[in-house]
Enzyme design. Structure first.
Site, PDB file in Angstrom:
ATOM      1  N   LYS A   7      -4.535  -8.618  -6.372  1.00  0.00           N
ATOM      2  CA  LYS A   7      -5.821  -8.822  -5.951  1.00  0.00           C
ATOM      3  C   LYS A   7      -6.866  -7.783  -6.161  1.00  0.00           C
ATOM      4  O   LYS A   7      -6.435  -6.489  -6.304  1.00  0.00           O
ATOM      5  CB  LYS A   7      -6.025  -9.211  -4.409  1.00  0.00           C
ATOM      6  CG  LYS A   7      -6.279  -7.969  -3.286  1.00  0.00           C
ATOM      7  CD  LYS A   7      -6.414  -8.278  -2.071  1.00  0.00           C
ATOM      8  CE  LYS A   7      -6.740  -7.092  -1.236  1.00  0.00           C
ATOM      9  NZ  LYS A   7      -8.123  -6.848  -1.428  1.00  0.00           N
TER      10      LYS A   7
ATOM     11  N   LYS B  21       0.726  -1.236   0.065  1.00  0.00           N
ATOM     12  CA  LYS B  21      -0.044  -0.013   0.179  1.00  0.00           C
ATOM     13  C   LYS B  21       1.216   1.248  -0.041  1.00  0.00           C
ATOM     14  O   LYS B  21       0.565   2.265  -0.666  1.00  0.00           O
ATOM     15  CB  LYS B  21      -0.883  -0.023   1.227  1.00  0.00           C
ATOM     16  CG  LYS B  21      -1.927  -1.041   1.153  1.00  0.00           C
ATOM     17  CD  LYS B  21      -3.399  -0.526   1.769  1.00  0.00           C
ATOM     18  CE  LYS B  21      -4.407  -1.677   1.326  1.00  0.00           C
ATOM     19  NZ  LYS B  21      -5.695  -1.323   1.491  1.00  0.00           N
TER      20      LYS B  21
ATOM     21  N   LYS C 100     -11.239  -2.570  -3.707  1.00  0.00           N
ATOM     22  CA  LYS C 100     -12.124  -1.458  -3.668  1.00  0.00           C
ATOM     23  C   LYS C 100     -11.400  -0.299  -4.090  1.00  0.00           C
ATOM     24  O   LYS C 100     -11.941   0.614  -4.650  1.00  0.00           O
ATOM     25  CB  LYS C 100     -13.429  -1.171  -2.552  1.00  0.00           C
ATOM     26  CG  LYS C 100     -12.730  -1.325  -1.054  1.00  0.00           C
ATOM     27  CD  LYS C 100     -14.001  -1.087  -0.070  1.00  0.00           C
ATOM     28  CE  LYS C 100     -13.759  -2.253   0.927  1.00  0.00           C
ATOM     29  NZ  LYS C 100     -12.697  -2.144   1.657  1.00  0.00           N
TER      30      LYS C 100
HETATM   31  P1  ATP Z   1      -8.955  -1.318   0.252  1.00  0.00           P
HETATM   32  O1  ATP Z   1      -8.319  -1.619  -1.247  1.00  0.00           O
HETATM   33  O2  ATP Z   1      -9.565  -0.352   0.887  1.00  0.00           O
HETATM   34  O3  ATP Z   1      -7.975  -2.347   1.191  1.00  0.00           O
HETATM   35  P2  ATP Z   1     -10.326  -4.049   0.066  1.00  0.00           P
HETATM   36  O4  ATP Z   1     -11.424  -4.603  -0.916  1.00  0.00           O
HETATM   37  O5  ATP Z   1      -8.974  -4.695   0.325  1.00  0.00           O
HETATM   38  O6  ATP Z   1     -10.292  -2.656   0.219  1.00  0.00           O
HETATM   39  P3  ATP Z   1     -10.769  -4.452   3.034  1.00  0.00           P
HETATM   40  O7  ATP Z   1     -11.916  -3.831   3.641  1.00  0.00           O
HETATM   41  O8  ATP Z   1      -9.366  -4.382   3.139  1.00  0.00           O
HETATM   42  O9  ATP Z   1     -11.170  -4.372   1.496  1.00  0.00           O
HETATM   43  O10 ATP Z   1     -11.120  -6.164   3.428  1.00  0.00           O
HETATM   44  C1  ATP Z   1     -12.367  -6.380   3.817  1.00  0.00           C
HETATM   45  C2  ATP Z   1     -12.343  -7.942   3.685  1.00  0.00           C
HETATM   46  O11 ATP Z   1     -12.670  -8.361   2.398  1.00  0.00           O
HETATM   47  C3  ATP Z   1     -11.242  -8.767   4.322  1.00  0.00           C
HETATM   48  O12 ATP Z   1     -11.506  -9.868   5.011  1.00  0.00           O
HETATM   49  C4  ATP Z   1     -10.292  -9.039   2.897  1.00  0.00           C
HETATM   50  O13 ATP Z   1      -9.686 -10.340   3.076  1.00  0.00           O
HETATM   51  C5  ATP Z   1     -11.431  -9.172   2.308  1.00  0.00           C
HETATM   52  N1  ATP Z   1     -11.085  -9.318   0.836  1.00  0.00           N
HETATM   53  C6  ATP Z   1     -10.556  -7.927   0.185  1.00  0.00           C
HETATM   54  N2  ATP Z   1     -10.491  -8.091  -1.215  1.00  0.00           N
HETATM   55  C7  ATP Z   1     -10.570  -9.375  -1.370  1.00  0.00           C
HETATM   56  C8  ATP Z   1     -10.327 -10.372  -2.571  1.00  0.00           C
HETATM   57  N3  ATP Z   1      -9.875  -9.785  -3.744  1.00  0.00           N
HETATM   58  N4  ATP Z   1     -10.590 -11.547  -2.451  1.00  0.00           N
HETATM   59  C9  ATP Z   1     -10.837 -12.181  -1.301  1.00  0.00           C
HETATM   60  N5  ATP Z   1     -11.199 -11.517  -0.201  1.00  0.00           N
HETATM   61  C10 ATP Z   1     -10.986 -10.120  -0.019  1.00  0.00           C
HETATM   62 MG    MG Z   2      -7.691  -4.377   1.767  1.00  0.00          MG
END
Ligand code: ATP
Ligand code: MG
Length: 337
Positions: free
Chosen positions: A200, A117, A203
């Site tokens: 991965k 990040k 969002k």
């Molecule tokens: P950001 O980009 O702001 O970090 P994010 O999409 O990674 O957002 P988080 O809020 O960090 O979402 O994670 C919330 C939950 O969703 C966590 O349990 C994380 O492991 C899961 N998660 C996030 N992205 C993925 C993905 N691509 N596949 C499976 N699980 C995911």
């Molecule tokens: Mg995340």
């Protein structure tokens, strides 16, 4: 010392750092719903984590309600699960500070997500982004949670939570915090970016085309899958044939998770199929599963007062569990309150 036993309790959360993606749904929310009823479940909208990077204030409160709406629309029931936002329960920040004094800088330096990040701008990111895994340990241990369903990307942070619990227990000669189990299962624990199968889906990722948002409409979902990066080969007849094909493997895994089956079974059904057949089938399936949830989210977002009421009620129930655990922690550390 006899080992303490802990009541099985699930805790997990999602940051309101943007709109929910298919990765959040398959890797987190859908699995949260699956654990509801099996044991006590607590699901948080972790807004204090969201502000580790800049969030526009009006968008933050909207995104917090939207994650809550996603929880509810996907089937989390406030009568069965405690649903709340993190900042309403100030005990998270208090225990987070104590854990900042337990965790070692060397441990934090090993966190791969921070490196990803922060990228080349590590000097310019917030101190909060660096410390966030220690607040995450507090989120979990404040409730003596034993099970944490997360995506693969959070495994290292749950392991750090165990290290913090162990060091606290060891330093103060207590058996107070449990060893939390990361629950990472199913075919979609790491949904990949649609434009680059080595990253991965997130969002907060740069381009909207690299992710499916839970609130995308049918046309957008079809377009994004159609444009998703793949290779020219048709689908193989065994899963082994996808070993060096990350983009293809990702689409098969998404299909499996959406249809509650295994990736092997999907390959069994689509062996030899080209993308012209597989991608539209995947898009139809995704629309089938996501549209009802998205429609329900829209309905819920029309009544933000009701979402706020649910979150406030959940926070009160969360505080009732957190308060005695934090009070005991203060006692153990020797802090007067
Ligand atoms: P950001 O980009 O702001 O970090 P994010 O999409 O990674 O957002 P988080 O809020 O960090 O979402 O994670 C919330 C939950 O969703 C966590 O349990 C994380 O492991 C899961 N998660 C996030 N992205 C993925 C993905 N691509 N596949 C499976 N699980 C995911
Ligand atoms: Mg995340």
């Amino acid at each position: 010392m006899t080992k303490a036993t802990f009541t099985p309790r699930v805790f997990s959360g999602i940051k309101p750092s943007g709109g929910l993606t298919l990765g959040n749904y398959l890797g987190a929310i859908k699995r949260f719903v699956g654990m509801q009823g099996e044991m006590e479940t607590m699901y948080c909208v972790v807004d204090l984590h969201a502000i580790t990077v800049w969030q526009d204030p009006a968008e933050l409160s909207h995104a917090t309600r939207e994650v809550a709406a996603g929880y509810l629309a996907a089937g989390l029931d406030p009568a069965q699960s405690i649903l709340f936002n993190q900042s309403r329960v100030s005990q998270h920040a208090e225990l987070g500070w104590i854990f900042n004094c337990v965790a070692r800088v060397g441990w934090m330096n090993r966190m791969t997500q921070f490196k990803d990040k922060a990228g080349s701008g590590a000097e310019k990111v917030s101190l909060g982004l660096y410390a966030y895994p220690s607040l995450m340990a507090a989120d979990i241990l404040l409730y003596h949670a034993t099970h944490v369903p997360v995506g693969e990307d959070q495994k290292q942070h749950v392991e750090l939570t165990r290290d913090i619990a162990n060091k606290f227990n060891h330093d103060f000669k207590v058996d107070f915090f449990p060893e939390t189990i990361p629950v990472i299962d199913g075919p979609a624990t790491r949904v990949m970016n649609l434009r680059d199968g080595t990253k991965k889906m997130s969002k907060s990722g740069e381009s909207d085309m690299e992710r499916i948002n839970m609130r995308d409409n049918a046309d957008t979902i079809a377009k994004k899958f159609k444009k998703a990066k793949t290779d020219p080969e048709p689908l193989p007849d065994t899963l082994d044939g996808l070993k060096d094909r990350p983009e293809a493997r990702n689409l098969v895994d998404i299909y499996a998770a959406l249809s509650d089956t295994t990736s092997e079974a999907v390959i069994g059904e689509y062996a030899g199929a080209g993308w012209g057949r597989f991608k539209p089938a995947l898009a139809d399936l995704a629309v089938d599963k996501l549209a009802p949830i998205s429609d329900e989210m829209t309905r819920l977002m029309d009544d933000p007062a009701e979402i706020d009421r649910i979150l406030a009620d959940g926070a009160e129930r969360a505080r009732a569990i957190a308060s005695p655990i934090l009070a005991k922690t203060y006692d153990i550390v020797g802090l007067l309150r």
